[in-house]
Write a protein that holds these residues in place. Sequence first.
Motif, PDB file in Angstrom:
ATOM      1  N   LEU A  92       4.667   6.334  -5.638  1.00 30.41           N
ATOM      2  CA  LEU A  92       3.387   6.014  -6.817  1.00 30.41           C
ATOM      3  C   LEU A  92       3.236   4.732  -7.554  1.00 30.41           C
ATOM      4  CD1 LEU A  92       3.248   9.720  -8.196  1.00 30.41           C
ATOM      5  CD2 LEU A  92       1.417   8.450  -6.877  1.00 30.41           C
ATOM      6  N   GLU A  93       4.374   4.093  -7.828  1.00 31.38           N
ATOM      7  CA  GLU A  93       4.532   3.065  -8.564  1.00 31.38           C
ATOM      8  C   GLU A  93       3.479   1.929  -8.232  1.00 31.38           C
ATOM      9  OE1 GLU A  93       7.654  -0.672  -9.363  1.00 31.38           O
ATOM     10  OE2 GLU A  93       8.363   1.268  -9.065  1.00 31.38           O
ATOM     11  N   PRO A  94       3.464   1.576  -6.893  1.00 33.80           N
ATOM     12  CA  PRO A  94       2.635   0.665  -6.376  1.00 33.80           C
ATOM     13  C   PRO A  94       0.795   1.053  -6.714  1.00 33.80           C
ATOM     14  CG  PRO A  94       3.237   1.644  -4.546  1.00 33.80           C
ATOM     15  CD  PRO A  94       4.074   1.941  -5.424  1.00 33.80           C
ATOM     16  N   VAL A  95       0.672   2.384  -6.543  1.00 32.17           N
ATOM     17  CA  VAL A  95      -0.790   2.799  -6.682  1.00 32.17           C
ATOM     18  C   VAL A  95      -1.211   2.612  -8.478  1.00 32.17           C
ATOM     19  CG1 VAL A  95      -2.114   5.051  -7.005  1.00 32.17           C
ATOM     20  CG2 VAL A  95      -0.375   4.592  -4.949  1.00 32.17           C
ATOM     21  N   PHE A  96      -0.183   2.955  -9.342  1.00 35.53           N
ATOM     22  CA  PHE A  96      -0.265   2.809 -10.483  1.00 35.53           C
ATOM     23  C   PHE A  96      -0.467   1.323 -11.009  1.00 35.53           C
ATOM     24  CE2 PHE A  96       2.135   6.945 -11.683  1.00 35.53           C
ATOM     25  CZ  PHE A  96       0.912   7.592 -11.585  1.00 35.53           C
ATOM     26  N   SER A  97       0.299   0.555 -10.217  1.00 30.52           N
ATOM     27  CA  SER A  97       0.265  -1.040 -10.540  1.00 30.52           C
ATOM     28  C   SER A  97      -1.118  -1.646  -9.990  1.00 30.52           C
ATOM     29  CB  SER A  97       1.257  -1.676  -9.623  1.00 30.52           C
ATOM     30  OG  SER A  97       1.253  -1.739  -8.250  1.00 30.52           O
TER      31      SER A  97
ATOM     32  N   GLY B 201       4.652   1.113 -13.028  1.00 29.07           N
ATOM     33  CA  GLY B 201       3.300   0.575 -12.425  1.00 29.07           C
ATOM     34  C   GLY B 201       2.603  -0.530 -13.672  1.00 29.07           C
ATOM     35  N   VAL B 202       2.716  -0.030 -14.832  1.00 31.65           N
ATOM     36  CA  VAL B 202       2.294  -0.911 -15.664  1.00 31.65           C
ATOM     37  C   VAL B 202       2.992  -2.162 -16.074  1.00 31.65           C
ATOM     38  CG1 VAL B 202       1.730  -1.121 -18.343  1.00 31.65           C
ATOM     39  CG2 VAL B 202       1.222   1.080 -16.868  1.00 31.65           C
ATOM     40  N   SER B 203       4.147  -2.236 -15.611  1.00 35.27           N
ATOM     41  CA  SER B 203       5.294  -3.429 -16.054  1.00 35.27           C
ATOM     42  C   SER B 203       4.805  -4.649 -15.181  1.00 35.27           C
ATOM     43  CB  SER B 203       6.491  -2.967 -15.470  1.00 35.27           C
ATOM     44  OG  SER B 203       6.937  -2.971 -14.219  1.00 35.27           O
ATOM     45  N   TYR B 204       4.103  -4.349 -14.120  1.00 30.70           N
ATOM     46  CA  TYR B 204       3.987  -5.648 -13.177  1.00 30.70           C
ATOM     47  C   TYR B 204       3.034  -6.565 -14.055  1.00 30.70           C
ATOM     48  CZ  TYR B 204       6.329  -3.505  -9.449  1.00 30.70           C
ATOM     49  OH  TYR B 204       7.421  -3.099  -8.754  1.00 30.70           O
TER      50      TYR B 204
END
Length: 297
Positions: free
Chosen positions: A245-250, A19-22
């Motif tokens: 959850l990845e897009p939520v974190f991003s 999520g942080v990587s974007y």
Amino acid sequence: MKTQLKADLMLILVTLCWGVSYYLMDICLNEMGALNLNAFRFLTAFVVAALIAFPRIKNVNRETLKYSLFVAMSLVFVYIGATFGVKYTSLSNSGFLCALTVVFTPVLAFFVKKQKPDRKLCIVVMMCLVGIALMTLNEQLRMASGDILCLMCAFAYAVDLLITETAVAKDDVDAFQLGVFQLGFTGIFMLILSFIFEEPVFPASGECWGSALFLAVFCTGVAFIVQAVAQQYTTASHVGVIFTLEPVFSGIVAFIFAGEILLPRAYVGAALMLVGLLLMEVDVKGLLKKQQNPKSL
């Protein structure tokens, strides 16, 4: 703590890194080409992992290398889609569209491996699909330019999950070694493509160096090794749902660091996806049975 729950917690940590990587990719793409960046992060991750864990990987067998190569081929498409997607659409959009892996994975598992999803998984997948739609589609129900690349990323990653699931189920395949060598193969493929289509360079600024190294060590090296190990204890479809959850974190990172603000319905979509994940993790039938048959004191 159950092995399944441990694996899920490990995968949630992986999802946080992605999520942080974007946001970090967006920083690096100001100085590096997309293929160049991917080559740097995967080769750096492989070198660090190989140096730290050399005793565990020095006796790798042919079967593990074969599946590492297959996984790497799918990861090339995953990261071409994700990196160029970040370049041509918003950080929030790229994060949420790449999460469509949750839909592609059980569909591919059904057609390729004849794995019929249970009713709860089908409900959760639908909830996540609706949540992603609420977060990404505009008033005309259209996606931003570059979103097709993010969809390619999601499909390719579903393929990656199924290949990994097949590989780690084999006695001859070492999951940890698979996690390490897939990094090396992916980095080599990306470097070749970078020499063909770009001019490879190293990061120039301190901000880019820091972002690229974090991407390499945590979002690539640690993340893919942990994923390969954790998939020994869960299914590809299960992993796909956790990765919603990845897009939520991003989206959270994009709001805090890049100032991207989502529409109100997008927050409804995020909440729907989180509820879906919680539903997947909770044994609803078990809880109902306990309520209907409480133990006598």
